[in-house]
Design an enzyme around this catalytic site. Structure first.
Site, PDB file in Angstrom:
ATOM      1  N   ASP A  67       0.816  -1.214   0.000  1.00 26.02           N
ATOM      2  CA  ASP A  67       0.000   0.000   0.000  1.00 26.02           C
ATOM      3  C   ASP A  67       0.849   1.264   0.000  1.00 26.02           C
ATOM      4  O   ASP A  67       2.068   1.222   0.190  1.00 26.02           O
ATOM      5  CB  ASP A  67      -0.960  -0.006   1.199  1.00 26.02           C
ATOM      6  CG  ASP A  67      -0.267  -0.478   2.485  1.00 26.02           C
ATOM      7  OD1 ASP A  67       0.971  -0.479   2.535  1.00 26.02           O
ATOM      8  OD2 ASP A  67      -0.977  -0.843   3.434  1.00 26.02           O
ATOM      9  N   ASN A 136      -7.412  -2.501  14.410  1.00 30.80           N
ATOM     10  CA  ASN A 136      -8.808  -2.826  14.078  1.00 30.80           C
ATOM     11  C   ASN A 136      -8.877  -4.032  13.133  1.00 30.80           C
ATOM     12  O   ASN A 136      -9.916  -4.318  12.558  1.00 30.80           O
ATOM     13  CB  ASN A 136      -9.503  -1.614  13.455  1.00 30.80           C
ATOM     14  CG  ASN A 136      -8.823  -1.165  12.162  1.00 30.80           C
ATOM     15  OD1 ASN A 136      -7.887  -1.810  11.696  1.00 30.80           O
ATOM     16  ND2 ASN A 136      -9.281  -0.060  11.597  1.00 30.80           N
ATOM     17  N   HIS A 138      -7.109  -4.383  10.323  1.00 28.88           N
ATOM     18  CA  HIS A 138      -6.850  -4.158   8.891  1.00 28.88           C
ATOM     19  C   HIS A 138      -5.559  -4.837   8.456  1.00 28.88           C
ATOM     20  O   HIS A 138      -4.614  -4.982   9.222  1.00 28.88           O
ATOM     21  CB  HIS A 138      -6.880  -2.670   8.521  1.00 28.88           C
ATOM     22  CG  HIS A 138      -5.718  -1.856   8.996  1.00 28.88           C
ATOM     23  ND1 HIS A 138      -5.857  -0.614   9.571  1.00 28.88           N
ATOM     24  CD2 HIS A 138      -4.381  -2.094   8.976  1.00 28.88           C
ATOM     25  CE1 HIS A 138      -4.665  -0.133   9.872  1.00 28.88           C
ATOM     26  NE2 HIS A 138      -3.754  -1.013   9.525  1.00 28.88           N
ATOM     27  N   GLU A 143      -9.778  -1.994   5.450  1.00 27.31           N
ATOM     28  CA  GLU A 143     -10.343  -1.658   6.749  1.00 27.31           C
ATOM     29  C   GLU A 143     -11.556  -2.529   7.059  1.00 27.31           C
ATOM     30  O   GLU A 143     -12.101  -3.175   6.154  1.00 27.31           O
ATOM     31  CB  GLU A 143     -10.749  -0.173   6.743  1.00 27.31           C
ATOM     32  CG  GLU A 143      -9.589   0.795   6.486  1.00 27.31           C
ATOM     33  CD  GLU A 143      -8.714   1.015   7.725  1.00 27.31           C
ATOM     34  OE1 GLU A 143      -8.736   0.170   8.643  1.00 27.31           O
ATOM     35  OE2 GLU A 143      -8.013   2.034   7.770  1.00 27.31           O
TER      36      GLU A 143
HETATM   37  C1  F6R Z   1       1.502  -1.263   6.142  1.00 28.87           C
HETATM   38  C2  F6R Z   1       0.215  -1.895   6.291  1.00 28.87           C
HETATM   39  C3  F6R Z   1      -0.566  -1.824   7.531  1.00 28.87           C
HETATM   40  C4  F6R Z   1       0.253  -2.136   8.782  1.00 28.87           C
HETATM   41  C5  F6R Z   1      -0.624  -2.037  10.029  1.00 28.87           C
HETATM   42  C6  F6R Z   1       0.171  -2.302  11.275  1.00 28.87           C
HETATM   43  O1  F6R Z   1       2.026  -1.499   4.856  1.00 28.87           O
HETATM   44  O2  F6R Z   1      -0.204  -2.476   5.370  1.00 28.87           O
HETATM   45  O3  F6R Z   1      -1.639  -2.707   7.427  1.00 28.87           O
HETATM   46  O4  F6R Z   1       0.773  -3.411   8.658  1.00 28.87           O
HETATM   47  O5  F6R Z   1      -1.203  -0.781  10.113  1.00 28.87           O
HETATM   48  O6  F6R Z   1       1.087  -1.281  11.465  1.00 28.87           O
HETATM   49  P1  F6R Z   1       2.178  -1.365  12.638  1.00 28.87           P
HETATM   50  O7  F6R Z   1       3.110  -2.461  12.244  1.00 28.87           O
HETATM   51  O8  F6R Z   1       2.849  -0.038  12.614  1.00 28.87           O
HETATM   52  O9  F6R Z   1       1.450  -1.635  13.877  1.00 28.87           O
END
Ligand code: F6R
Length: 533
Positions: A67, A136, A138, A143
């Site tokens: 992403d 959450n 995702h 989401e």
């Molecule tokens: C990032 C992504 C997000 C993160 C998620 C967890 O490329 O796709 O889904 O993996 O927000 O983020 P952290 O690791 O910072 O808790």
């Protein structure tokens, strides 16, 4: 979904990097799906040092990131382009033209999304996808409420994600409100997926992931339909269990232990075809169990001698087998292997009849006499194989009862159930008008339970047999008390289902200044001890 529970974040990072390294080493032209966020940073650090030391090569690797914020400039230090250069691309020998991150600068996001999806397909699809998980649930920026069939698309970020990610920006208002993300269907097309989670802020969402539900409200749960997903999480991010395995000559017992409780247990027939077949059988069961229970370590009890980690057993196809090494290689788990009698003693000491004490001797009365010595809640091994409680001589010139161990007059020759039965047969034959003799003839044999039935039926001869047996048993118990001065002696084995009789008779013949108790975990003591090692 397989679950690997690691001690901490450092171990999560190492385990994840090892899986990526295996992928690159087995297929140098691999296509990787990569994630950003704080979680994979440690994994990237490991990959950078593995690349520097020549353990892995990125020269033929292609990568696709999950992403990118939208809109965002590539050179914005919060862009995922920037992140990937900072943490991986500029530090390893990957070709820049082989790296792909969705373009957050595009004027035509739909076109960018279609192109991105097409590029992934043209490169042969993703071999290994690395994912983090949002609080959450995702994955990527899919989401809660996400569309199951979505391919790469432009999406609005939820408030909770904007809030969570604002830690990287100066202020919350600076966080872009949209992102281009690979969709659930693009992610599920990957051949293999690893999902990384660390920290207590992920515990709730990981717990939902481990439950039965599969729901778009927690997008990570959708991964459960994929056949090859490994969740690598640390202990703070999940509830975890220890697995106790008690290998017996006829059955292998498995017990999932949560603290001091077995939450799930079952047994299967032991596959004794070969050591490999037996080890594979245990690995297969572990893989089944870990789909439901995150396991942090495996303890195995085995009937046999363990010298320098090598197991030899007359009941199992192990002959100098490095069971610990083989199992940990095949499961990727920390594994401990211990003699089964020691495991049972430890189980009883930590979670059973001995749990209020620290120094315990357990005596198991069965076909032979086994047991274990627990000192300060730890198994006493001596030089390696201490605890052969059945094999000290209580009658040094008794040449009528040679013991297979080489001694004569061993405690086992007097205190085992085999010895009790021999004694009962002799008494029965000498007293043909007794109930004991009647039961002997009716059943063409005697065993512990028949002797107890005769005793319950008021048979004087059975009473005499038990008095004599307990007198012999007490010699060993008193000797062990004198040598070790334990806090408690615990008796176990089938005959102790009538522990009331044994304890009553013992109090008549021996004046002991320490308690003697009957095992409370019974045949589960082994799985407790194995799991709690
Ligand atoms: C990032 C992504 C997000 C993160 C998620 C967890 O490329 O796709 O889904 O993996 O927000 O983020 P952290 O690791 O910072 O808790």
């Amino acid at each position: 979904m397989r679950v690997i529970v690691c001690e901490n974040y450092k171990e999560v990072s190492k385990r994840a990097a090892e899986i990526v390294a295996d992928q690159l080493n087995s297929k140098p032209y691999s296509v990787l799906g990569l994630a950003t966020g704080s979680t994979p940073i440690g994994m990237y650090e490991n990959l950078v040092s593995m690349n520097k030391s020549g353990k892995i090569d990125f020269s033929s690797v292609k990568s696709f990131n999950l992403d990118e914020y939208y809109p965002i400039k590539r050179d914005n230090d919060q862009s995922y382009h920037y992140f990937m250069n900072e943490h991986l691309f500029s530090k390893v020998n990957i070709k820049p033209e082989n790296t792909h991150v969705p373009n957050g600068e595009t004027d035509d996001p739909q076109k960018e999304c279609d192109l991105y999806e097409e590029l992934i397909e043209r490169s042969g699809g993703i071999d290994l996808q690395v994912l983090g998980i949002g609080q959450n649930g995702h994955i990527g920026f899919n989401e809660p409420g996400t569309n199951l069939c979505a391919k790469t698309h432009l999406t609005d970020l939820t408030d909770s994600t904007i809030e969570a990610n604002s830690r990287f920006f100066e202020k919350k208002e600076d966080v872009p409100t949209q992102a281009i993300t690979m969709g659930i269907s693009s992610i599920l097309k990957a051949k293999k997926i690893i999902l990384l989670a660390s920290g207590s802020n992920k515990k709730q969402v990981v717990e939902e992931l481990m439950s039965d539900s599969i729901t778009t409200n927690n997008p990570a749960t959708l991964l459960k339909v994929h056949p090859d997903v490994i969740l690598i999480c640390d202990k703070s991010a999940c509830s975890y269990y220890d697995l106790g395995v008690d290998i017996g000559g006829t059955a292998i017992k498995f017990g999932v232990v949560d603290g001091n409780n077995v939450v799930h247990k079952y047994k299967v027939d032991t596959n004794k075809d070969s050591s490999e077949a037996l080890i594979n059988q245990i690995v297969k069961e572990y893989e089944k169990i870990t789909k439901e229970y995150p396991i942090s370590k495996i303890g195995v009890g085995v009937p046999g001698r363990i010298i320098n980690s090598l197991v030899s057993s007359s009941n199992l196809p192990f002959d100098n087998t490095n069971l610990k090494q083989e199992l940990s290689l095949k499961t990727g788990m920390p594994v401990k292997v211990e003699n089964d009698a020691n495991c049972a003693a430890l189980g009883e000491a930590l979670a059973g009849a001995g749990k209020e004490y620290k120094n315990i001797i357990m005596i198991t009365l069965g076909t032979g006499v086994g047991g274990g010595i627990i000192i300060k809640n730890k198994i006493y091994h001596g030089r390696g194989d201490a605890g052969e409680i059945g094999h000290f001589a209580v009658n040094y010139d008794d040449d009528k009862t040679p013991c297979p161990c080489g001694l004569t007059g061993c405690f086992e020759q007097y205190a085992s159930v085999t010895a009790l039965v021999k004694l009962a047969e002799k008494y029965a034959n000498d007293n043909k008008d007794s109930l004991l003799y009647k039961l002997y003839k009716e059943n063409s044999k005697l065993d512990g339970m028949l002797i107890m039935s005769a005793y319950d039926g008021g048979c004087r001869i059975a009473d005499e047999v038990l008095n004599e047996y307990v007198k012999r048993l007490s010699v060993g118990i008193l000797s062990l008390r004198n040598i070790f001065s334990p806090d408690v002696i615990v008796l176990s084995g089938g005959i102790t289902s009538r522990g009331d009789v044994l304890l009553q008779k013992l109090s008549n013949v021996a004046s002991l200044d320490i308690p003697v108790k009957i095992s409370s975990l019974k045949s589960d003591a082994g799985i407790y001890g194995a799991a709690l090692m």
